[in-house]
Design a protein around this motif. Sequence first.
Motif, mmCIF file in Angstrom:
data_model
loop_
_atom_site.group_PDB
_atom_site.id
_atom_site.type_symbol
_atom_site.label_atom_id
_atom_site.label_comp_id
_atom_site.label_asym_id
_atom_site.label_seq_id
_atom_site.Cartn_x
_atom_site.Cartn_y
_atom_site.Cartn_z
ATOM 1 N N ALA A 105 0.824 -1.208 0.000
ATOM 2 C CA ALA A 105 0.000 0.000 0.000
ATOM 3 C C ALA A 105 0.858 1.258 0.000
ATOM 4 O O ALA A 105 0.556 2.244 -0.687
ATOM 5 C CB ALA A 105 -0.933 -0.006 1.203
ATOM 6 N N ALA A 106 1.946 1.247 0.781
ATOM 7 C CA ALA A 106 2.815 2.420 0.864
ATOM 8 C C ALA A 106 3.441 2.750 -0.486
ATOM 9 O O ALA A 106 3.828 3.898 -0.728
ATOM 10 C CB ALA A 106 3.904 2.186 1.906
ATOM 11 N N GLY A 132 1.757 2.296 -3.290
ATOM 12 C CA GLY A 132 0.647 2.546 -4.198
ATOM 13 C C GLY A 132 0.150 1.343 -4.947
ATOM 14 O O GLY A 132 -0.503 1.475 -5.990
ATOM 15 N N VAL A 133 0.437 0.130 -4.426
ATOM 16 C CA VAL A 133 -0.004 -1.095 -5.094
ATOM 17 C C VAL A 133 -1.334 -1.537 -4.488
ATOM 18 O O VAL A 133 -1.393 -1.819 -3.288
ATOM 19 C CB VAL A 133 1.039 -2.215 -4.953
ATOM 20 N N PRO A 134 -2.399 -1.610 -5.256
ATOM 21 C CA PRO A 134 -3.675 -2.077 -4.709
ATOM 22 C C PRO A 134 -3.608 -3.564 -4.397
ATOM 23 O O PRO A 134 -2.795 -4.297 -4.970
ATOM 24 C CB PRO A 134 -4.670 -1.793 -5.833
ATOM 25 N N ALA A 135 -4.479 -4.004 -3.492
ATOM 26 C CA ALA A 135 -4.463 -5.403 -3.064
ATOM 27 C C ALA A 135 -5.866 -5.980 -3.089
ATOM 28 O O ALA A 135 -6.864 -5.263 -2.921
ATOM 29 C CB ALA A 135 -3.874 -5.523 -1.661
ATOM 30 N N VAL A 136 -5.907 -7.295 -3.281
ATOM 31 C CA VAL A 136 -7.132 -8.076 -3.112
ATOM 32 C C VAL A 136 -6.862 -9.057 -1.985
ATOM 33 O O VAL A 136 -5.801 -9.704 -1.957
ATOM 34 C CB VAL A 136 -7.511 -8.839 -4.395
ATOM 35 N N ALA A 137 -7.798 -9.175 -1.035
ATOM 36 C CA ALA A 137 -7.562 -10.025 0.133
ATOM 37 C C ALA A 137 -8.865 -10.636 0.609
ATOM 38 O O ALA A 137 -9.939 -10.035 0.484
ATOM 39 C CB ALA A 137 -6.927 -9.223 1.271
ATOM 40 N N PHE A 138 -8.752 -11.831 1.174
ATOM 41 C CA PHE A 138 -9.894 -12.408 1.874
ATOM 42 C C PHE A 138 -10.147 -11.610 3.148
ATOM 43 O O PHE A 138 -9.208 -11.225 3.866
ATOM 44 C CB PHE A 138 -9.634 -13.875 2.222
ATOM 45 N N ALA A 150 -6.202 -2.112 6.515
ATOM 46 C CA ALA A 150 -5.200 -1.782 5.499
ATOM 47 C C ALA A 150 -5.833 -1.382 4.172
ATOM 48 O O ALA A 150 -5.132 -0.920 3.272
ATOM 49 C CB ALA A 150 -4.256 -2.963 5.290
ATOM 50 N N GLY A 151 -7.137 -1.584 4.002
ATOM 51 C CA GLY A 151 -7.861 -1.073 2.851
ATOM 52 C C GLY A 151 -7.753 -1.824 1.543
ATOM 53 O O GLY A 151 -7.884 -1.210 0.476
ATOM 54 N N PRO A 152 -7.551 -3.160 1.531
ATOM 55 C CA PRO A 152 -7.558 -3.875 0.245
ATOM 56 C C PRO A 152 -8.979 -4.032 -0.283
ATOM 57 O O PRO A 152 -9.956 -3.753 0.433
ATOM 58 C CB PRO A 152 -6.977 -5.236 0.606
ATOM 59 N N VAL A 153 -9.102 -4.482 -1.515
ATOM 60 C CA VAL A 153 -10.393 -4.946 -2.023
ATOM 61 C C VAL A 153 -10.698 -6.242 -1.291
ATOM 62 O O VAL A 153 -9.908 -7.186 -1.308
ATOM 63 C CB VAL A 153 -10.335 -5.176 -3.537
ATOM 64 N N ASP A 205 -5.471 5.472 -2.913
ATOM 65 C CA ASP A 205 -6.226 5.367 -1.653
ATOM 66 C C ASP A 205 -5.464 4.523 -0.639
ATOM 67 O O ASP A 205 -5.434 4.846 0.559
ATOM 68 C CB ASP A 205 -7.597 4.736 -1.917
ATOM 69 N N ALA A 206 -4.857 3.425 -1.097
ATOM 70 C CA ALA A 206 -4.115 2.546 -0.191
ATOM 71 C C ALA A 206 -2.918 3.264 0.409
ATOM 72 O O ALA A 206 -2.640 3.135 1.614
ATOM 73 C CB ALA A 206 -3.660 1.290 -0.946
ATOM 74 N N ARG A 207 -2.204 4.036 -0.391
ATOM 75 C CA ARG A 207 -1.046 4.770 0.131
ATOM 76 C C ARG A 207 -1.474 5.808 1.166
ATOM 77 O O ARG A 207 -0.823 5.980 2.205
ATOM 78 C CB ARG A 207 -0.286 5.435 -1.006
ATOM 79 N N ALA A 208 -2.584 6.501 0.898
ATOM 80 C CA ALA A 208 -3.070 7.484 1.862
ATOM 81 C C ALA A 208 -3.442 6.813 3.187
ATOM 82 O O ALA A 208 -3.150 7.328 4.271
ATOM 83 C CB ALA A 208 -4.269 8.236 1.281
#
Length: 352
Positions: free
Chosen positions: A275-276, A278-284, A293-296, A326-329
């Motif tokens: 996230a820091a 700027g990489v978006p994530a998908v997580a269970f 942490a704000g992933p999808v 959004d993740a970095r913020a």
Amino acid sequence: MTVVFTCLDADTLGGTQQVTHTLAQGLARRGHEVHVIGLQPAASPFRYVRHPRYQRHVIGRRAAEGPLARRLSDRRLKELLRRIGPGYAVLTSPSVVARLSGLLPEGFRPIGQYHSSYDHARGCWHLASIRRHYAGLDQALFLSDDDARLFSEHALLPNAYTLPNPLAVWPEEMSDLASPRVLGVGRLEGVKRFDRLISAFARAKLPRPWELHLIGDGGERERLRAHAERDGVADRVVFRGLVPAALMPAEYLAASVLALTSEHEGLPIVLLEAAARGVPAVAFDVSGGVRSAGPVLVPPGDVDAFAAELARLAGDEEERRRLGADARARAEAFRLDHVLDRWESLFAHIER
């Protein structure tokens, strides 16, 4: 002030150990006397901090201890703590809290951490141990507000408090999110469920040249290779093995999506590190820490839904950029200095 972190095993490759060494180095840099104690040595030690400003100690042996060896280890631990103390004793797991019950010399203020989620604790022996031992501590620390609330309500803890895991460094460079690469990071063991990630990647039917890169090693590597073969993506799943910590920033910068398919998690550092940058994530959706942490988020174990989100993000660079920003913020709150401020505020609160 004096702060002592005690782990069952302080030097194995793992999230609890990484957080412990990050906090120890950060507090030591702020002028505190800090010690990290391992109750047993690591089978394969991993060096987290190149030039530690804190002191490290290992008490026992790796082999199974009998009653006599256990008493000798306890004696060595008490003698070490008497030489160090008084101060704050940060006990990093339920097993450590139980082990040190009655062993802390006078003058130590015990603080118990739990690095996983309430849902995980409820499914194993951890919840009973937390109910038994954590209420008598000066503070019980959990990784998210959701988990602290659940432990407060269901484990009857009057001292539950939230302190998240920190990011060791704050990067200036962000991923351009243009590389056709999904990234998975972690031990290749059952709990991480990389088999589900491989299946989701296969079902997403991402166009070439998209690849799935898995960073880590463990006992499931060959089974995962066979799983990728059965799913028809063996030529697009790249097993990278262990990557030195100093080289991990480049791995995040080369990724466009981070994927997390663990059975359970507390607050995974890999989510924050991605996230820091700027990489978006998908997580269970397995814990309050993951949510913070704000992933999808995808329902736990739903491989088809996970595949759909991978396909959506792979096919929409603008959406990746929006989610990455959004993740970095959101990750700003986990910067080391912010988390260290909260630790020092906690110490001051306990003193009052």
